[in-house]
Design an enzyme around this catalytic site. Structure first.
Site, PDB file in Angstrom:
ATOM      1  N   LYS A  53      44.251  46.969  41.763  1.00  0.00           N
ATOM      2  CA  LYS A  53      43.258  46.656  42.785  1.00  0.00           C
ATOM      3  C   LYS A  53      43.907  46.562  44.168  1.00  0.00           C
ATOM      4  O   LYS A  53      43.358  47.051  45.154  1.00  0.00           O
ATOM      5  CB  LYS A  53      42.536  45.363  42.424  1.00  0.00           C
ATOM      6  CG  LYS A  53      41.640  45.520  41.190  1.00  0.00           C
ATOM      7  CD  LYS A  53      41.207  44.191  40.596  1.00  0.00           C
ATOM      8  CE  LYS A  53      40.406  44.413  39.315  1.00  0.00           C
ATOM      9  NZ  LYS A  53      40.048  43.161  38.614  1.00  0.00           N
ATOM     10  N   GLN A  97      40.448  36.907  39.109  1.00  0.00           N
ATOM     11  CA  GLN A  97      40.803  37.680  37.919  1.00  0.00           C
ATOM     12  C   GLN A  97      40.648  36.826  36.673  1.00  0.00           C
ATOM     13  O   GLN A  97      41.129  35.697  36.610  1.00  0.00           O
ATOM     14  CB  GLN A  97      42.250  38.181  38.034  1.00  0.00           C
ATOM     15  CG  GLN A  97      42.687  39.096  36.920  1.00  0.00           C
ATOM     16  CD  GLN A  97      41.923  40.413  36.913  1.00  0.00           C
ATOM     17  OE1 GLN A  97      41.719  41.022  37.950  1.00  0.00           O
ATOM     18  NE2 GLN A  97      41.515  40.848  35.734  1.00  0.00           N
ATOM     19  N   ASP A 120      32.442  41.156  42.687  1.00  0.00           N
ATOM     20  CA  ASP A 120      32.328  41.426  41.254  1.00  0.00           C
ATOM     21  C   ASP A 120      30.869  41.435  40.796  1.00  0.00           C
ATOM     22  O   ASP A 120      30.556  41.917  39.712  1.00  0.00           O
ATOM     23  CB  ASP A 120      33.096  40.381  40.441  1.00  0.00           C
ATOM     24  CG  ASP A 120      34.479  40.867  40.013  1.00  0.00           C
ATOM     25  OD1 ASP A 120      34.669  42.095  39.932  1.00  0.00           O
ATOM     26  OD2 ASP A 120      35.353  40.027  39.753  1.00  0.00           O
TER      27      ASP A 120
END
Length: 287
Positions: A53, A97, A120
């Site tokens: 990422k 995460q 997200d």
């Protein structure tokens, strides 16, 4: 033979579009999209995902801010960091995460993120907006699945779609996105009876169960489209390296119209959509 939908190629195309949008925001409005990534502990898989990422951010012109916390940190510490990032005008997207250590409640942590920075798409506000068709940031994997499908489907109206797996992260959001396109959607799960027969009625099968090679060739009718979201690392045999295996046995699906490979299908699109969501979120900072 079934058409192979190249997720890596589509991800590169989306990255190019995202980079152009980020450059325009910088040149016209002085805004440099910023993504904060929070990693708690040192889970090996999470380390790999975060590195990808961060590398993706650099590729498209997004500034990344990496925040690492020890495995034994408290939930309060994570929430305090999120609160600070919520108020930081240089940060347009916040990503935590997962998985998180057991002392930290993922729902509380994800719910603490400003919905406008929830790249997200997991915050209850964004989930609610998705379910009501009122915008918001869409979860990255489901968004990537729809972009892959768009390369082979012109009109979803009336198509029979079967989603295998009902997770909040993948299965349910994909079902809602397909419903928005006026497909007829069946969501199945571990307690579903007669799954092979249900799948055989589908024009589109989304395999998102996390069970290697669950979906066999005889489950798929001729001309159907199969999107394989699953990815499991299985040990290699006879000294060979571990390999990644999807939920669908695509080697048995030559009769399908199109399939996605594992790796190289949904995975690259997930990161590409995360970067795209970050630029979308940064537009909220425009004067």
């Amino acid at each position: 033979m079934a058409r192979i939908i190249d997720g890596s190629a589509l991800a590169r195309s989306l990255d190019a579009q995202t980079a152009a949008e980020a450059a325009e925001l910088k040149s016209r409005h002085g805004i440099v999209p910023g993504l904060a990534v929070i990693l708690v502990g040192n889970d090996p898989a999470s380390e790999v995902y975060v590195a990808r990422k961060i590398k993706g951010c650099a590729r498209v012109g997004i500034t990344s801010f990496e925040h690492r916390l020890p495995h034994d940190c408290s939930e309060a510490e994570v929430l305090a960091l999120i609160a600070a990032l919520n108020g930081d005008r240089a940060i347009h997207g916040i990503l935590v995460q997962v998985p998180l250590p057991p002392q930290i409640d993922p729902a509380r942590v994800l719910g603490a993120i400003d919905p406008a920075k929830d790249v997200d798409g997991f915050h209850p506000v964004n989930v609610g907006r998705l379910s009501t068709g009122t915008g918001g940031l869409v979860p990255c994997t489901p968004l990537g699945v729809m972009k892959l499908l768009d390369t082979v489907v012109d009109d979803y109206r009336g198509l029979n779609a079967v989603v295998i797996g009902k997770s909040n992260i993948v299965g349910k959001p994909i079902a809602m996105l397909l419903l928005e396109r006026e497909a007829t959607v069946t969501v199945t799960h571990i307690e579903t009876r007669g799954l092979p027969e249900i799948a055989r009625q589908a024009d589109i099968v989304i395999a998102a169960a996390g069970s290697p090679r669950l979906v066999r060739g005889f489950w798929i009718r001729e001309g159907a489209i199969v999107i394989d979201v699953g990815i499991t690392r299985v040990p290699g045999q006879d000294g060979r390296k571990d390999r990644l295996v999807g939920d669908a046995a695509i080697d048995e699906m030559a009769h399908a119209a199109a399939v996605t490979p594992v790796p190289g299908g949904v995975g690259p699109m997930t990161i590409a959509c995360l970067l795209s969501n970050t630029v979308t979120a940064s537009r909220g900072a425009m004067p």
